[in-house]
Write an enzyme that holds these catalytic residues in place. Structure first.
Site, short mmCIF file in Angstrom:
data_model
loop_
_atom_site.label_atom_id
_atom_site.label_comp_id
_atom_site.label_asym_id
_atom_site.label_seq_id
_atom_site.Cartn_x
_atom_site.Cartn_y
_atom_site.Cartn_z
N ASN A 9 -27.85 -43.19 -20.70
CA ASN A 9 -28.35 -43.00 -22.06
C ASN A 9 -29.31 -44.15 -22.37
O ASN A 9 -28.88 -45.27 -22.60
CB ASN A 9 -27.17 -42.98 -23.04
N TRP A 10 -30.61 -43.85 -22.36
CA TRP A 10 -31.61 -44.90 -22.55
C TRP A 10 -31.71 -45.37 -23.99
O TRP A 10 -32.34 -46.38 -24.27
CB TRP A 10 -32.97 -44.40 -22.08
N GLU A 97 -23.16 -44.03 -32.42
CA GLU A 97 -24.31 -44.50 -33.20
C GLU A 97 -24.82 -43.41 -34.13
O GLU A 97 -25.28 -43.69 -35.24
CB GLU A 97 -25.40 -45.00 -32.24
N GLU A 167 -15.76 -42.93 -25.46
CA GLU A 167 -16.46 -44.20 -25.67
C GLU A 167 -15.78 -44.96 -26.80
O GLU A 167 -16.04 -44.70 -27.98
CB GLU A 167 -17.94 -43.95 -25.98
N GLY A 173 -21.96 -51.74 -26.10
CA GLY A 173 -22.96 -52.78 -26.29
C GLY A 173 -22.40 -54.13 -26.67
O GLY A 173 -23.13 -55.03 -27.08
N GLY A 233 -24.99 -47.08 -20.90
CA GLY A 233 -26.05 -47.50 -21.81
C GLY A 233 -26.97 -48.51 -21.16
O GLY A 233 -27.83 -48.17 -20.36
#
Length: 255
Positions: A9-10, A97, A167, A173, A233
């Protein structure tokens, strides 16, 4: 036997130069990998370019979001039909997100899931608890609620061919990651929860782990019986780091 899937997932990262460099390097790094499916989800405007760059390889394309509507006066949105048209197959929905910044509800995400299935695309349904929910012992309750939004409206059959990505929000992150044992316990709970409705579907559904997966923790995570790959990520933005994760999934599931 489930075939592992590692998906990158960019997020909000990319440029034409980056797409060319990253996909070219991924092709080299992943040459010969056959025991793990690989997909990448660039920002929408780069999906078509990434698909061309990946042509002739086993790298599949995905997207990071989708709208409920197939066409019409919905400014700024992208439909499942459009994503299908440009070659995206694996579509991420319900990412924390999106749930946090765009206030997406379980109900809305379930509707997106249904639209993707109708279009023959593969939903990658993200579920997981916040740090506060984790500390309050509500991990299973939250995951069950998020899965039930689909189960109770579309039935267990909707999960045939679909992907679930667990997740834990507190591990995205942050550099933190659930231990392999912690992640396995939640993955087993997710599979068992679906099995209450349909054991066969539960056994075949791919459940990825998505919380700060990197080259150093991937092998131990993938050694767990109910972890079928990863939604990656930051590490997906570096070809060598992403390739290590893919190869770890391949090796673990062939062992």
């Amino acid at each position: 036997m489930r075939h592992p899937l590692v998906m990158g997932n960019w997020k909000l990262n990319g440029s034409r130069h980056m797409v060319h460099e990253l996909v070219s390097n991924l092709r080299k790094e992943l040459a010969g990998v056959a025991g793990c499916a690989v997909a990448i989800a660039p920002p929408e405007m780069y999906i078509d370019m990434a698909k061309r760059e990946a042509e002739g390889s086993h790298i599949m394309l995905g997207a990071q979001n989708v709208d409920l509507n197939l066409s019409g006066a919905f400014t700024g949105e992208t439909s499942a039909a459009m994503l299908k048209d440009i070659g995206a197959q694996y579509i991420i929905i319900g990412h924390s997100e999106r749930r946090t910044y765009h206030k997406e509800s379980d109900e809305l995400i379930a509707k997106k899931f249904a639209v993707l299935k109708e279009q023959g695309l593969t939903p990658v349904l993200c579920i997981g608890e916040t740090e506060a929910e984790n500390e309050a012992g509500k991990t299973e309750e939250v995951c069950a609620r998020q899965i039930d939004a689909v189960l109770k409206t579309q039935g267990a059959a909707a999960f045939e061919g679909a992907v679930i990505a667990y997740e834990p929000v507190w591990a995205i992150g942050t550099g933190k990651s659930a231990t392999p044992a912690q992640a396995q316990a939640v993955h087993k709970f997710i599979r068992d929860h679906i099995a209450k409705v349909d054991a066969n579907i539960a056994e075949q559904v791919i459940i990825q782990y998505g919380g700060s997966v990197n080259a150093s923790n991937a092998a131990e995570l993938f050694a767990q019986p109910d972890i079928d790959g990863a939604l990656v990520g930051g590490a997906s933005l570096k070809a060598d780091a992403f390739a290590v994760i893919v190869k770890a999934a391949e090796a673990a599931k062939q062992a």
